[in-house]
Design a protein around this motif. Structure first.
Motif, short mmCIF file in Angstrom:
data_model
loop_
_atom_site.label_atom_id
_atom_site.label_comp_id
_atom_site.label_asym_id
_atom_site.label_seq_id
_atom_site.Cartn_x
_atom_site.Cartn_y
_atom_site.Cartn_z
N TYR B 160 0.83 -1.21 0.00
CA TYR B 160 0.00 0.00 0.00
C TYR B 160 0.86 1.26 0.00
CZ TYR B 160 -1.75 3.51 3.45
OH TYR B 160 -1.99 4.63 4.17
N ARG B 161 1.92 1.27 0.79
CA ARG B 161 2.81 2.44 0.82
C ARG B 161 3.51 2.63 -0.51
NH1 ARG B 161 0.59 5.68 3.59
NH2 ARG B 161 2.27 6.98 2.80
N GLY B 162 3.99 1.53 -1.09
CA GLY B 162 4.68 1.62 -2.38
C GLY B 162 3.77 2.18 -3.46
N LEU B 163 2.51 1.72 -3.47
CA LEU B 163 1.56 2.20 -4.48
C LEU B 163 1.23 3.68 -4.29
CD1 LEU B 163 -0.68 -0.98 -4.54
CD2 LEU B 163 0.47 0.01 -6.53
N TYR B 164 1.23 4.14 -3.03
CA TYR B 164 0.98 5.56 -2.80
C TYR B 164 2.10 6.42 -3.38
CZ TYR B 164 -3.33 6.64 -0.39
OH TYR B 164 -4.66 6.90 -0.12
N ILE B 165 3.32 5.92 -3.36
CA ILE B 165 4.42 6.68 -3.95
C ILE B 165 4.22 6.79 -5.46
CG2 ILE B 165 6.90 6.58 -4.45
CD1 ILE B 165 7.34 5.74 -1.60
N LEU B 166 3.82 5.68 -6.10
CA LEU B 166 3.52 5.73 -7.54
C LEU B 166 2.39 6.73 -7.80
CD1 LEU B 166 3.70 1.95 -8.54
CD2 LEU B 166 5.44 3.73 -8.81
N ASN B 167 1.40 6.75 -6.92
CA ASN B 167 0.29 7.69 -7.03
C ASN B 167 0.77 9.14 -6.99
OD1 ASN B 167 -2.17 9.27 -6.24
ND2 ASN B 167 -1.41 8.90 -4.17
N TRP B 168 1.74 9.43 -6.09
CA TRP B 168 2.26 10.80 -6.00
C TRP B 168 3.06 11.18 -7.24
CZ3 TRP B 168 4.19 9.35 -0.51
CH2 TRP B 168 3.10 9.40 0.37
N ILE B 169 3.82 10.21 -7.77
CA ILE B 169 4.58 10.49 -9.00
C ILE B 169 3.59 10.81 -10.13
CG2 ILE B 169 6.12 9.47 -10.73
CD1 ILE B 169 7.37 7.82 -8.44
N TYR B 170 2.55 10.00 -10.20
CA TYR B 170 1.52 10.22 -11.23
C TYR B 170 0.88 11.59 -11.07
CZ TYR B 170 -2.62 9.46 -14.11
OH TYR B 170 -3.59 9.58 -15.05
N ARG B 171 0.50 11.94 -9.84
CA ARG B 171 -0.17 13.22 -9.61
C ARG B 171 0.76 14.39 -9.88
NH1 ARG B 171 -4.10 13.32 -4.39
NH2 ARG B 171 -4.88 15.11 -5.52
N TYR B 172 2.05 14.19 -9.57
CA TYR B 172 3.03 15.26 -9.80
C TYR B 172 3.07 15.63 -11.28
CZ TYR B 172 7.50 17.65 -10.14
OH TYR B 172 8.47 18.57 -10.40
N PHE B 173 2.98 14.61 -12.14
CA PHE B 173 3.07 14.87 -13.58
C PHE B 173 1.73 15.25 -14.21
CE2 PHE B 173 7.03 12.40 -13.08
CZ PHE B 173 7.90 13.34 -13.60
N THR B 174 0.63 14.96 -13.53
CA THR B 174 -0.67 15.23 -14.16
C THR B 174 -1.40 16.41 -13.54
OG1 THR B 174 -1.64 13.56 -12.72
CG2 THR B 174 -1.06 12.86 -14.95
N GLU B 175 -1.03 16.80 -12.31
CA GLU B 175 -1.74 17.92 -11.68
C GLU B 175 -0.77 19.09 -11.51
OE1 GLU B 175 -3.89 16.82 -8.11
OE2 GLU B 175 -4.27 14.83 -8.95
N PRO B 176 -1.19 20.28 -11.86
CA PRO B 176 -0.30 21.43 -11.72
C PRO B 176 -0.02 21.76 -10.24
CG PRO B 176 -2.47 22.12 -12.44
CD PRO B 176 -2.49 20.63 -12.43
N HIS B 177 1.21 22.13 -9.95
CA HIS B 177 1.63 22.56 -8.61
C HIS B 177 1.37 21.51 -7.54
CE1 HIS B 177 1.75 26.29 -10.73
NE2 HIS B 177 0.44 26.29 -10.89
N PHE B 178 1.55 20.27 -7.91
CA PHE B 178 1.34 19.22 -6.91
C PHE B 178 2.68 18.88 -6.26
CE2 PHE B 178 0.58 14.89 -5.39
CZ PHE B 178 -0.59 15.08 -4.70
N VAL B 179 3.04 19.65 -5.24
CA VAL B 179 4.30 19.44 -4.53
C VAL B 179 4.01 19.41 -3.04
CG1 VAL B 179 6.61 20.35 -4.10
CG2 VAL B 179 5.58 20.64 -6.34
N HIS B 180 4.29 18.28 -2.41
CA HIS B 180 3.98 18.14 -0.98
C HIS B 180 5.10 17.42 -0.26
CE1 HIS B 180 -0.09 19.62 -1.43
NE2 HIS B 180 -0.16 18.90 -2.53
#
Lengths: 10, 215
Positions: B160-180
């Motif tokens: 679950y944790r590993g998949l969340y990291i992939l989710n953040w990478i995906y969101r970083y490239f698809t959503e503007p200003h997604f930096v957390h």
């Protein structure tokens, strides 16, 4: 706001 | 919501179901750390306070209720259910978990995105979740015989944790200003804690042998 978007996660 | 996020949530849900299955059906919590379960109950209680203040989706609210309900019922089961409690490895589960809570709270007071009550508690829950698995990993190392369900529970949590990291990478490239940074760094730390476990889990799987961690 940006923070809000992070809060949609679990 | 992207596929990684959904897969991550489902893996998380599966891990909780595996644990509940073990506790509810087999009436055993051998090899399960009560300390880790208590920390998760605190994590969810502090993170999901926003169910009262903001609404995202029915999915979001339902999942929050499921994680809150399951984490508290697991703790109650392990503490107060006679049969389940008897199987608890109390002598082995000695991690001083309260010493994790205070540093996480201090860190959340120092490093956060916004200084409000809910935001600081939310940040605290991220820091605490990152280290909450530690008592469980220590217990696994001390337990000679790790049963399949306990191994699968930890494996699914790590997944679950590993998949969340992939989710953040995906969101970083698809959503503007997604930096957390706060979420990312604590999420990364949390995932790295599983690296060792994953190694031995894959070894035991490959060699078709029982999972055993080196002392």
């Amino acid at each position: 706001p940006p923070q809000q978007r992070m809060h949609d996660e679990l | 919501m992207n596929i990684f996020r959904l897969a991550g949530d489902m893996t998380h849900l599966a891990s909780v179901l595996v644990l509940l299955l073990k506790i509810h059906t087999i009436k055993s919590c051998a090899g399960v750390s009560l300390k880790t379960q208590e920390l998760y109950a605190i994590v969810f209680a502090t993170r999901y306070l926003d169910i009262f203040t903001s609404f995202y989706s029915i999915y979001n609210t339902l999942m929050k209720l499921v994680f809150l309900g399951s984490s508290f019922s697991i703790v109650l089961y392990m503490k107060y259910h006679k049969t389940v409690h008897r199987s608890y490895d109390r002598e082995q589960d000695t991690f001083r978990h309260w010493f994790l809570v205070l540093p996480c709270l201090l860190l959340a007071l120092l490093i956060h995105e916004k200084f409000t009550f809910l935001e600081v508690l939310w940040t605290f829950s991220l820091y605490l979740e990152a280290v909450a698995i530690l008592p469980q990993l220590v217990l696994l190392q001390r337990t000679r015989n790790i049963d399949n369900l306990t191994g699968q529970y930890v494996f699914l949590l790590g997944g679950y944790r590993g998949l969340y990291i992939l989710n953040w990478i995906y969101r970083y490239f698809t959503e503007p200003h997604f930096v957390h940074w706060i979420t990312w760094i604590s999420g990364l730390v949390q995932t790295l804690l599983y690296a060792d476990f994953f190694f031995y889990y894959s070894q035991s799987w490959k060699n078709n042998k029982k999972l055993q961690l080196p002392a």
